[in-house]
Scaffold this active site. Structure first.
Site, PDB file in Angstrom:
ATOM      1  NE  ARG A 142      -3.831  -1.920   2.479  1.00 29.32           N
ATOM      2  CZ  ARG A 142      -5.023  -1.822   2.335  1.00 29.32           C
ATOM      3  NH1 ARG A 142      -5.657  -0.635   2.351  1.00 29.32           N
ATOM      4  NH2 ARG A 142      -5.972  -2.696   2.260  1.00 29.32           N
ATOM      5  N   GLY A 194       4.519  12.574  15.130  1.00 30.57           N
ATOM      6  CA  GLY A 194       3.924  13.166  14.241  1.00 30.57           C
ATOM      7  C   GLY A 194       3.543  14.728  14.772  1.00 30.57           C
ATOM      8  CG  ASP A 245      -2.881  22.603  12.944  1.00 35.55           C
ATOM      9  OD1 ASP A 245      -2.160  21.690  12.631  1.00 35.55           O
ATOM     10  OD2 ASP A 245      -3.873  22.486  13.488  1.00 35.55           O
TER      11      ASP A 245
HETATM   12  N1  HPA Z   1      -6.336  17.519  14.430  1.00 38.42           N
HETATM   13  C1  HPA Z   1      -6.097  16.628  14.257  1.00 38.42           C
HETATM   14  N2  HPA Z   1      -4.951  16.110  13.962  1.00 38.42           N
HETATM   15  C2  HPA Z   1      -4.073  16.934  13.795  1.00 38.42           C
HETATM   16  C3  HPA Z   1      -4.108  18.213  13.629  1.00 38.42           C
HETATM   17  C4  HPA Z   1      -5.719  18.858  14.239  1.00 38.42           C
HETATM   18  O1  HPA Z   1      -5.880  20.025  14.164  1.00 38.42           O
HETATM   19  N3  HPA Z   1      -3.219  19.065  13.372  1.00 38.42           N
HETATM   20  C5  HPA Z   1      -2.186  18.171  13.089  1.00 38.42           C
HETATM   21  N4  HPA Z   1      -2.770  16.745  13.245  1.00 38.42           N
END
Ligand code: HPA
Length: 235
Positions: A43, A89, A204
């Protein structure tokens, strides 16, 4: 071979670094590992095994969300005798007290997900990191003089959430940030008595909509990648 990983037995190291994105796994293999071998590409979820400072490790992607990381981590733990998985992550901060590029070592993953109930019958909405990796990451960060925050995060099932306001679980456990995978990883590791950690970079800020740009991403993720690699050397 497992259902979703085509590596041969012995081709996967005891310690695994797990970004969400297969191309990030490739970036880490290309830029940090020696004697690299591509051991699975089912995959296009690439797994590479190589060494960093003479420590053997595998880097491979989880995909997105609890079901996806649930599958890969289960197969790694049960069919390849993996001892430890460190997820690396990104996350969205729920609070303006966090800044873009901040690092979070996840103490506890909280979720509305039914993953652990469906799998293990555990009616729980939070799981702690498992084993020694979390402490090793914190100690390594100190040595590298990297600031790492610790606390609870929210492993949500929904990225494009339309409801206004913070989810109830975020208020209940004062979650610092949102991501989508740590809950299933920690639940699997707890059931199987394995080691699991989740190291995150703030990409973010949810209340202000600030974001790391696509161009900044590679540079932004370097401290997290380097911290995780140095932690693996000590595992
Ligand atoms: N929400 C969920 N997962 C994420 C986000 C988010 O705002 N930003 C980066 N991974």
């Amino acid at each position: 071979m497992s259902v979703h990983i085509s590596a041969k037995p012995g081709d996967i190291a005891k310690n695994v670094l797990m970004p969400g994105d297969p191309l990030r796994a490739k970036y880490i293999a290309d830029n940090y590992l020696k004697d690299v071998k591509l051991v699975s590409s089912v995959r296009n979820i690439f797994f590479f095994t190589g060494s960093y400072k003479d420590k053997e490790l595998t880097v491979g992607a989880s995909g997105m969300g609890c079901p996806s990381i649930g599958i890969y981590s289960w197969e790694l733990f049960t069919e390849y005798e993996v001892d430890s998985i460190i997820r690396i992550g990104t996350c969205g901060a729920y609070t303006k007290k966090l800044k873009l590029f901040d690092l979070i070592n996840t103490d506890t993953a909280c979720s509305e997900s039914t993953y652990a109930e469906c799998d293990f019958g555990w009616k729980k909405d939070q799981f702690k990191h498992q084993g020694k990796a979390y402490d090793i990451i914190n100690e390594t960060a100190k040595e590298l003089q990297l600031e790492v925050k610790t606390g609870s995060i929210h492993s949500g099932d929904v990225f494009y959430r339309q409801e206004k306001g913070k989810p109830e679980i975020v208020k209940k456990y004062k979650c610092l940030a949102a991501e989508m995978e740590a809950f299933a990883l920690f639940a699997n590791a707890r059931f199987l008595k394995k080691t699991a950690a989740s190291l995150l970079t703030v990409s973010d800020i949810i209340p202000t909509h600030e974001k790391i740009s696509a161009d900044e991403r590679e540079k932004a993720l370097k401290p997290m990648i380097e911290l995780a690699l140095e932690a693996v050397v000590k595992m």
